[in-house]
Design a protein around this motif. Structure first.
Motif, PDB file in Angstrom:
ATOM      1  N   ARG A 705     -15.376  11.370   0.869  1.00 35.30           N
ATOM      2  CA  ARG A 705     -15.095  10.709   2.146  1.00 35.30           C
ATOM      3  C   ARG A 705     -13.606  10.565   2.413  1.00 35.30           C
ATOM      4  O   ARG A 705     -13.206  10.015   3.436  1.00 35.30           O
ATOM      5  N   ASN A 706     -12.765  10.988   1.469  1.00 34.83           N
ATOM      6  CA  ASN A 706     -11.318  10.996   1.661  1.00 34.83           C
ATOM      7  C   ASN A 706     -10.777   9.573   1.853  1.00 34.83           C
ATOM      8  O   ASN A 706      -9.903   9.328   2.697  1.00 34.83           O
ATOM      9  N   ARG A 707     -11.274   8.625   1.038  1.00 37.16           N
ATOM     10  CA  ARG A 707     -10.859   7.228   1.159  1.00 37.16           C
ATOM     11  C   ARG A 707     -10.477   6.681  -0.221  1.00 37.16           C
ATOM     12  O   ARG A 707     -10.845   7.230  -1.257  1.00 37.16           O
ATOM     13  N   ILE A 708      -9.729   5.567  -0.182  1.00 37.72           N
ATOM     14  CA  ILE A 708      -9.274   4.923  -1.404  1.00 37.72           C
ATOM     15  C   ILE A 708      -9.586   3.440  -1.347  1.00 37.72           C
ATOM     16  O   ILE A 708      -9.557   2.818  -0.268  1.00 37.72           O
ATOM     17  N   LEU A 744      -6.966   8.386   3.035  1.00 39.30           N
ATOM     18  CA  LEU A 744      -5.770   8.768   2.290  1.00 39.30           C
ATOM     19  C   LEU A 744      -4.617   9.125   3.210  1.00 39.30           C
ATOM     20  O   LEU A 744      -3.454   9.104   2.791  1.00 39.30           O
ATOM     21  N   GLU A 745      -4.910   9.492   4.480  1.00 35.29           N
ATOM     22  CA  GLU A 745      -3.832   9.827   5.400  1.00 35.29           C
ATOM     23  C   GLU A 745      -3.129   8.571   5.921  1.00 35.29           C
ATOM     24  O   GLU A 745      -1.990   8.649   6.393  1.00 35.29           O
ATOM     25  N   ALA A 746      -3.797   7.422   5.866  1.00 29.11           N
ATOM     26  CA  ALA A 746      -3.207   6.182   6.410  1.00 29.11           C
ATOM     27  C   ALA A 746      -3.639   5.010   5.537  1.00 29.11           C
ATOM     28  O   ALA A 746      -4.456   4.176   5.932  1.00 29.11           O
ATOM     29  N   ILE A 747      -3.069   4.920   4.345  1.00 29.66           N
ATOM     30  CA  ILE A 747      -3.441   3.880   3.392  1.00 29.66           C
ATOM     31  C   ILE A 747      -2.872   2.536   3.848  1.00 29.66           C
ATOM     32  O   ILE A 747      -1.716   2.433   4.273  1.00 29.66           O
ATOM     33  N   GLU A 748      -3.701   1.508   3.765  1.00 30.06           N
ATOM     34  CA  GLU A 748      -3.260   0.140   4.071  1.00 30.06           C
ATOM     35  C   GLU A 748      -2.951  -0.589   2.764  1.00 30.06           C
ATOM     36  O   GLU A 748      -3.758  -0.578   1.837  1.00 30.06           O
TER      37      GLU A 748
END
Length: 814
Positions: A705-708, A744-748
């Motif tokens: 899902r391309n998330r962290i 991952l393109e816009a990590i908070e």
């Protein structure tokens, strides 16, 4: 003296007449006294004893002696050897034999008729046939003892006046030859079949084969002449037609006319007036009005002779709106030992439609000898266009042909071509070398230049196997694909955002070829990748690609790895180790993200499976480890965030911040490992150090899902004095949790100041408690720096107070 004036001729004539009358009476008596049932039993017992087969004669058996010995049977069957399955059966069969020639040792069969019969012919994997026992000589019915050979036996000749076969079904199962199916002879009619006697044959058959796959109807006629002594055969006035489908071809219609002959002792083949015309369909390609004509052909290997006269090949094909035509002419070729003469070979090819091609080829007059025919100065010119694709080139070579075994070679091959195609820059190809073609492995050896990239290649191609086999080696001094790709086709790396639709993974090419490949390149470039000293070894077998060696220098370090791919299951595996690489460059090239900087080592051992790229990402499993030195984590400046600690603690409110390209958190060393399952990489051993920070962490990265979702815990060390003053002193001994979430393109980056405030309150309570205990009991408070020397996990206010109280109370009773 007048005829028959002497009494002896008259007596001889009367004697002959009497003997003939006696023979006729004896024959009539034999026929009248013939007991079919008695001979049925005798035949059944004899077959069972000598062949271990069961003969069933369910219908009547009739015998006629004169004027010919004739036998007729109905509804008979014969079993397999030592098995009850039926080997052959017949509804009606008749055979008549001339009696007097048989007594002289000659087998003259007047007529053979066979109707509604079937036979099963098999050969197992060890070469054993189910008719081997029937081909062995056996003693006659009335004489079990073997008869001594005689001169008459050796001179026995087959002579059949006529043959008629209707509905003969032959079941074939030949394992070594890979032949399995059924042939139905609907009708076979032949005239006299005898040694060196021409006869006319007509036949109509139907073949339904499972292996090789074929369903064809064949009709034909010819004048046949065979030689039993030399196993020679000649077919004259031949007319053969075939319709059906076979070997992937459908709508097959073919007709063969002319003369064909085979000479057994000389192993020679001859043809005259041979003409083959056909049309067929294979896939979307339709072949029509195609033909091959030869006025005269002769091949006699024993005499080292080869003759080709007026060979003409015409091919026409159509696929959708595309048409193709090929014409090849060879006026003459005559080879006799070391002498050769003939005319030049020439041909043309033209294609029209969306793709247009104009090609011509020719050569000089042949030279050489029987075992090596040379066609010098072979020249091929080719021009083609398909939309915006353009090809213009030519090649020259010496063409050699060796008849035994058949082998074709292109020697002194040299050529050039210019290629223009969308998405690629115009390219020039220059090459020279040699190539060979044969029924088995066909080697090649070439060198040349593709644009500015020099190369050498060698190997061999074998098309005789079920799957084409390739053994190839290639060496490039420099291979820059960016000089081949058009600028628009080589974009900078883009973030790995989710595509609009699933991207299928097609590994079917691994099932279409097998073999080994070795590639070496001094330098290889593709888009943003730059590799040096590349060495790759690969093997494809049964749809599986194995790459045991994948090595080179990349990202300022060295990589060594191996890989595996399976076409059937669409399973991929990768194992590799990269040492001393620029980790930031590696992440940017592979993931299209600028997340980290520094140099270090990367180790991966992962596998996945799925029909699409998205499925492969979601099924990723394995492990990975990363060690980086003197680097930075990009997107957030943790040191700057800690400088505002006093205000943040006063507000007691978490701070949420988006990743910024200009921000980074420096470190002196960092190590982390991941356990990957179902596309999710989990880690609990992050260890990052800087002069004033110690960072630990745990969490996960969802690759599919391309998330962290990762939480790091930062602690200010005692070495931070002079690098932040009271702001950082306020954090000494405290743990600052920071949670990383989002794509991952816009990590908070979420700094949990509320948790830090709770720790600070606990610290203040501990200080007051220590001061009060010291004043009342004369104890000594523990140095505050001791607690801040190493980071600790955040705890609740009550737990901290309890622990500190316990420590002080212990000191009172020392």
């Amino acid at each position: 003296m007048p005829p028959f004036s002497s009494p002896w001729p008259r007596r001889a004539a009367w004697l002959a007449a009497g003997l003939a009358t006696l023979a006729m009476i004896a024959a009539a008596w034999l026929v009248l006294q013939f007991d079919a049932e008695r001979y049925k039993g005798l035949a059944v017992d004899w077959v069972r004893e000598h062949h271990q087969r069961e003969l069933k004669l369910e219908g009547p058996v009739s015998l006629r002696l004169l004027p010919r010995l004739a036998v007729r049977i109905e509804r008979a069957s014969l079993s397999e050897r030592q098995r009850p399955e039926t080997f052959a059966s017949v509804e009606q069969a008749s055979l008549s034999v001339a009696l007097w020639p048989l007594l002289r040792g000659a087998l003259e069969v007047d007529r053979v008729e066979l109707r509604n019969a079937s036979v099963r012919l098999t050969r197992d994997s060890e070469g054993r046939r189910n008719i081997d026992d029937l081909l062995q000589p056996r003693p006659p019915l009335d004489n079990p003892a073997p008869a001594a050979p005689s001169a008459a036996t050796g001179s026995l000749r087959l002579d059949v006046q006529g043959v008629l076969v209707e509905n003969l079904r032959v079941h074939l199962d030949d394992r070594p030859a890979a032949v399995r199916g059924e042939v139905l002879w609907r009708r076979l009619r032949a005239g006299r079949l005898a040694h060196q006697v021409p006869t006319d044959i007509e036949f109509d058959l139907q073949a339904r084969m499972d292996e090789p796959a074929a369903q064809v109807d064949v009709q034909g006629r010819a004048r046949v002449q065979f030689d039993l002594d030399t196993t020679s055969l000649a077919l004259r006035e031949m007319a053969l037609s075939v319709q059906g489908q076979a070997l992937g071809w459908t709508d097959v219609t073919a007709r063969l006319e002319g003369m064909l002959a085979y000479d057994g002792p000389q192993h020679a083949v001859q043809a005259e007036g041979l003409h083959l015309a056909w049309s067929a369909t294979r896939g979307a390609m339709q072949w029509h009005d195609s033909s091959l004509s030869i006025t005269r052909f002769g091949f006699e290997p024993e005499r080292r002779s080869l003759v080709v006269d007026a060979l003409a090949l015409r091919l026409k094909a159509r696929m959708d709106a595309q048409t193709l035509a090929l014409d090849l002419d060879w006026p003459s070729l005559e080879v006799a030992g070391d002498a050769i003469k003939g005319g030049p070979l020439q041909g043309r090819m033209a294609a029209s439609g969306p793709t247009t091609v104009q090609a011509e080829f020719r050569c000089a007059a042949p030279r050489g000898r029987f075992d090596r025919v040379e066609l010098p100065d072979l020249l091929l010119r080719l021009k083609g266009r398909s939309g915006a694709h353009v090809l213009d080139g030519q090649a020259q070579a010496l063409l050699t042909v060796q008849p035994q075994p058949l082998q074709v070679a292109l020697l002194h091959l040299r050529g050039s071509a210019r290629v223009e195609t969308p998405g690629l820059q115009p390219q020039t190809l220059q090459f020279q070398g040699q190539a060979q073609g044969s029924a088995g492995p066909s080697p090649w050896q070439l060198e040349g230049r593709l644009g500015n990239n020099r190369f050498t290649t060698s190997g061999r191609l074998d098309l005789s196997t079920a799957v084409p086999t390739v053994q190839a080696q290639a060496r490039f001094d420099r291979l820059d694909f960016n000089e081949v790709l058009a600028p628009s086709a080589a974009p900078a790396p883009q973030p790995a955002s989710a595509p609009a639709g699933p991207r299928a993974v097609d590994l079917s090419v691994l099932q279409a070829v097998q073999g080994r490949l070795e590639l070496q390149a001094g330098e290889l470039a593709y888009r943003h990748y730059r590799l040096a000293d590349v060495h790759l070894q690969a093997e494809v077998q049964d749809g599986t690609l194995v790459v045991p060696t994948l090595a080179g220098r990349l990202w300022g370090g060295r990589i060594d790895g191996s890989a595996r791919a399976q076409a059937g299951s669409r399973r991929l595996a990768l194992r590799g180790l990269a040492r001393g690489i620029d980790v930031g460059a590696a992440v940017r090239d592979v993931a299209g993200k600028d997340l980290i900087a520094g140099r270090g080592d990367l180790q991966v051992d992962v596998s996945t499976q799925g029909p699409t790229v998205e499925a492969l990402r979601s099924a990723l499993a394995g492990q990975a480890a990363l060690q980086v030195r003197d680097g930075a984590v990009k997107g957030f400046n943790l040191a700057r965030a800690l400088r505002g600690a006093r205000a943040a603690l006063t507000l007691n409110r978490d701070a949420l911040q988006q990743a910024r390209a200009t921000e980074q958190t420096d470190f002196s060393e960092m190590s982390v490992s991941f356990q990957i399952a179902e596309g999710v990489a989990r880690s609990d051993d992050l260890d990052m150090k800087s002069p004033f920070l110690r960072v630990a962490g745990e969490g996960l990265i969802d690759i599919g899902r391309n998330r962290i979702d990762y939480t790091v815990r930062a602690a200010v060390t005692s070495t931070a004095q002079g690098q932040g003053g009271p702001e950082r002193d306020a954090l000494r001994g405290l743990i600052v949790p920071v949670r990383l979430t989002g794509p991952l393109e816009a990590i908070e980056w979420n700094v949990r100041w509320s948790a830090v405030a709770a720790q600070a309150a606990t610290s203040r309570l501990r200080s007051r408690l220590e001061d009060e205990l010291k004043g009342r009991l004369g104890g000594r408070a523990a140095p505050a720096d001791a607690a801040a020397s190493e980071p600790a996990a955040p705890r609740s206010l009550e737990d901290v107070a309890k622990d500190q109280l316990k420590e002080k109370l212990k000191g009172l009773f020392k």
